[in-house]
Design an enzyme around this catalytic site. Structure first.
Site, short mmCIF file in Angstrom:
data_model
loop_
_atom_site.label_atom_id
_atom_site.label_comp_id
_atom_site.label_asym_id
_atom_site.label_seq_id
_atom_site.Cartn_x
_atom_site.Cartn_y
_atom_site.Cartn_z
N ARG A 175 0.83 -1.19 0.00
CA ARG A 175 0.00 0.00 0.00
C ARG A 175 0.88 1.26 0.00
O ARG A 175 1.94 1.28 0.62
CB ARG A 175 -0.88 -0.02 1.25
CG ARG A 175 -1.89 1.13 1.37
CD ARG A 175 -2.98 1.01 0.36
NE ARG A 175 -4.16 1.80 0.73
CZ ARG A 175 -5.11 2.17 -0.13
NH1 ARG A 175 -5.01 1.83 -1.40
NH2 ARG A 175 -6.16 2.85 0.27
N THR A 179 -9.36 0.42 -9.83
CA THR A 179 -8.62 -0.74 -9.33
C THR A 179 -8.72 -1.93 -10.30
O THR A 179 -9.47 -1.89 -11.27
CB THR A 179 -9.13 -1.12 -7.91
OG1 THR A 179 -9.12 0.05 -7.09
CG2 THR A 179 -8.30 -2.19 -7.27
N ASP A 182 -7.87 8.52 -0.04
CA ASP A 182 -8.55 7.45 0.68
C ASP A 182 -8.55 7.71 2.18
O ASP A 182 -9.24 7.02 2.94
CB ASP A 182 -7.87 6.10 0.41
CG ASP A 182 -8.50 5.36 -0.75
OD1 ASP A 182 -9.48 5.87 -1.32
OD2 ASP A 182 -8.01 4.27 -1.10
N SER A 205 -8.02 0.81 3.04
CA SER A 205 -8.45 0.33 1.72
C SER A 205 -9.62 -0.62 1.88
O SER A 205 -9.85 -1.17 2.96
CB SER A 205 -7.29 -0.40 1.03
OG SER A 205 -7.73 -1.06 -0.14
N SER A 206 -10.37 -0.81 0.79
CA SER A 206 -11.40 -1.84 0.74
C SER A 206 -10.98 -3.03 -0.13
O SER A 206 -11.77 -3.95 -0.33
CB SER A 206 -12.70 -1.26 0.17
OG SER A 206 -13.24 -0.34 1.07
#
Length: 582
Positions: free
Chosen positions: A115, A403, A443, A467-468
């Protein structure tokens, strides 16, 4: 239901709906449960290996690596570097990623956190105006202010050093050749360019690449990217470390700091100090499986685990996919999970997290809040067990649906689930050395506090934004059973949950589970996939007390099932991806 002991110990301390393939291209309808107007995709079967990703050119690159004896990590490098070229709006060298990896040699499952991080010079007030008000979202996104330290290249390089078989330089050659010789702009990329035209024209180098003069690039147009090829040649010759020092890092920092109207604070120090983090997988016992994924800073596995754990207290299997009551239960379980997500989940290197989020008694208590046939009036955060609780406010961040996802199983039995992103479609819209830079910092919650309490997902120097992304490997008897994941912003969690419930509870074959209409409820309003049979449930859901919204829900699920008969794979008909194996 359980968290690994190692994780328990550590925890103690767009709305830019990019167009799908044009409806005019869709001929056959998918299975009766599927959304109408989608390209029909058949389940793919193989015996030795398989790769599923978001673009056929990327899949072919990975397939050839596997065919020539490479392993899952080798294929990942080839697939991701090709995706960065042919699907630049979604992921690439300028972004970050999470990987869930099963190592067949020692039977271990682990995760890797690539990340992006907030620059060390960033402050929690980065997205606040001088008067203390929050910036408008796109005022923050477009330009250098939103760019975090990229992690994808270091993730690729370090995993290859640890697990790879084929030479690093060889794995970059397919993308180098394609960038030099050119590729046909796909319908999805062309549609995305047209839809984001205003932002893509803001910076000259970005406009020059995505536009032919004043016209957006058209589907079928041959597009070359010599700068991207040169960047990959540098990485091939000097290794992935060349991205984090010298001319490449300097070019990225210059692009960020000199973005004329919205500069950022990314520095060479951020590149020098960036690290990939190996973290224990978060696993939930579900039916006869263990559903394992990425823990914080991703909320994916925890929120997905809560949805599955809460719904396991109801008989979804007998209700079936056409039941409005089944979706009411799933929707309310999702709302409860997202309430906990908004209150508690963030980068646990900075913010403590309750240990009890997946404990059986806690999920059972949450399930008791749901009344079949009647929507919850409101979904509030619960009070899971934790050793040293702190008061937190609910998160206010926005995640938009871009994404990409890659699923790979190799001939040695290694399995890899990778979700990769530059965040919003086209990221910050800044380009450097042939690739787009992320806007990952948006985010974070723009606000730092609410009602006098800190927000867990507030921006802090060096912190990784929540994050998801939910790369997932489903285990059965200690072996991988299913590799799955999706793009889609915060709806990723709902897309993956739907696919797992459809396959594991309702017994749908993997491709049918992927093609099943999307119904997603995160914050109260039930999103129903436009043009699908999901809209037939709208009246019943409204009668149960839900607000509804019929809209495009462009998941991009890639999944592979490992069975005694071999591998079975599927790709989302809402996007251009395919599965291919041997």
């Amino acid at each position: 239901m359980r968290l690994s002991h190692a994780l328990l110990s550590s925890l103690a301390g767009l709305s830019l709906s990019l167009p799908t393939l044009a409806a005019s291209q869709a001929a056959d309808a998918v299975a009766p449960e599927g959304a109408s107007g989608l390209e029909h995709k058949q389940e793919v079967q193989a015996q030795r290996f398989m790769v599923a990703a978001a673009n056929p050119l990327a899949v072919e690159a990975g397939y050839q690596v596997l065919k020539q004896g490479g392993n899952a990590v080798d294929a990942m490098v080839a697939v991701q570097t090709m995706l960065g070229l042919v699907e630049p709006q979604s992921s690439g060298l300028g972004g970050g990623a999470f990987v869930v990896y099963y190592d067949a040699a020692n039977g271990s499952l682990t995760t890797f956190d690539g990340r992006e991080t907030a620059p060390l010079q960033a402050t929690p007030e980065l997205f606040l105006n001088p008067d203390g008000s929050e910036m408008k979202f796109y005022a923050a996104v477009v330009g250098g202010r939103s760019v975090g330290t990229p992690g994808t290249v270091k993730l690729l390089g370090e995993l290859h050093q640890r697990y790879g078989k084929q030479p690093w330089a060889e794995l970059l050659q397919p993308a180098i050749r394609q960038a030099s010789e050119g590729f046909a702009v796909s319908p999805r990329l062309a549609g995305a360019i047209a839809e984001s035209a205003e932002h893509l024209q803001r910076y000259p180098s970005t406009k020059a690449y995505f536009f032919n003069g004043e016209q957006p690039r058209q589907a079928g147009e041959l597009l070359t990217n010599p700068e991207y090829a040169d960047t990959l040649r540098t990485l091939a010759e000097q290794g992935h470390e060349a991205f984090y020092q010298g001319p490449l890092a300097e070019a990225i920092v210059a692009a960020v700091q000199h973005a004329s109207d919205n500069p950022g604070v990314l520095s060479l120090q951020d590149f020098a100090t960036y690290r990939i983090k190996q973290r224990p997988a978060v696993c939930l016992a579900y039916l006869q499986y263990d559903v394992c994924g990425m823990g914080p800073p991703s909320s994916g596995a925890l929120t997905l685990g809560q949805i599955l754990g809460i719904t396991s207290h109801f008989d979804l299997a007998s209700l079936g996919p056409q039941s409005a009551q089944a979706w009411q239960i799933i929707g309310d379980a999702s709302r409860l999970a997202f309430a906990d997500r908004g209150r508690y989940m963030a980068d646990t290197d900075y913010v403590p997290l309750p240990q009890g989020l997946l404990q059986p008694d806690y999920l059972a208590a949450r399930a008791k809040l749901i009344t079949p046939g009647q929507a919850l009036a409101e979904a509030n955060p619960g009070e899971p067990q934790w050793d040293k609780p702190i008061a937190l406010a609910d998160d206010q961040s926005l995640e938009l649906p871009s994404t990409s996802h890659i699923s790979i199983v190799d001939a040695e039995g290694n399995a890899l689930s990778m979700t990769t992103t530059i965040e919003n479609g086209f990221g910050s819209t800044l380009m450097a050395k042939g690739f787009l830079l992320n806007n990952e910092l948006t985010d974070f919650s723009f606000a730092t506090h609410a009602d006098g309490y800190p927000i867990a997902n507030r921006l802090e120097p060096g912190k990784r934004p929540r994050s998801s992304m939910a790369p997932t490997i489903v285990m059965q008897a200690g072996k991988p059973y299913m590799v799955v994941g999706s793009p889609g912003g915060s709806r990723i969690i709902g897309y993956v949950a739907k696919t797992l419930i459809a396959h594991l509870q309702w017994g749908l074959p993997v491709q049918e589970a992927i093609s099943l209409p999307n119904l997603v409820n995160r914050f109260g309003s039930y999103d129903l996939e436009a043009g699908s049979s999901a809209t037939q449930l709208e009246d019943e859901l409204i009668q149960m007390g839900f607000k509804t919204s019929v809209r495009e829900l462009n998941s991009g699920i890639q999944a592979i099932v490992l069975s005694p008969e071999g591998l079975r794979g599927g790709a989302d008909p809402r996007r251009e991806g395919i599965a291919k194996g041997d």
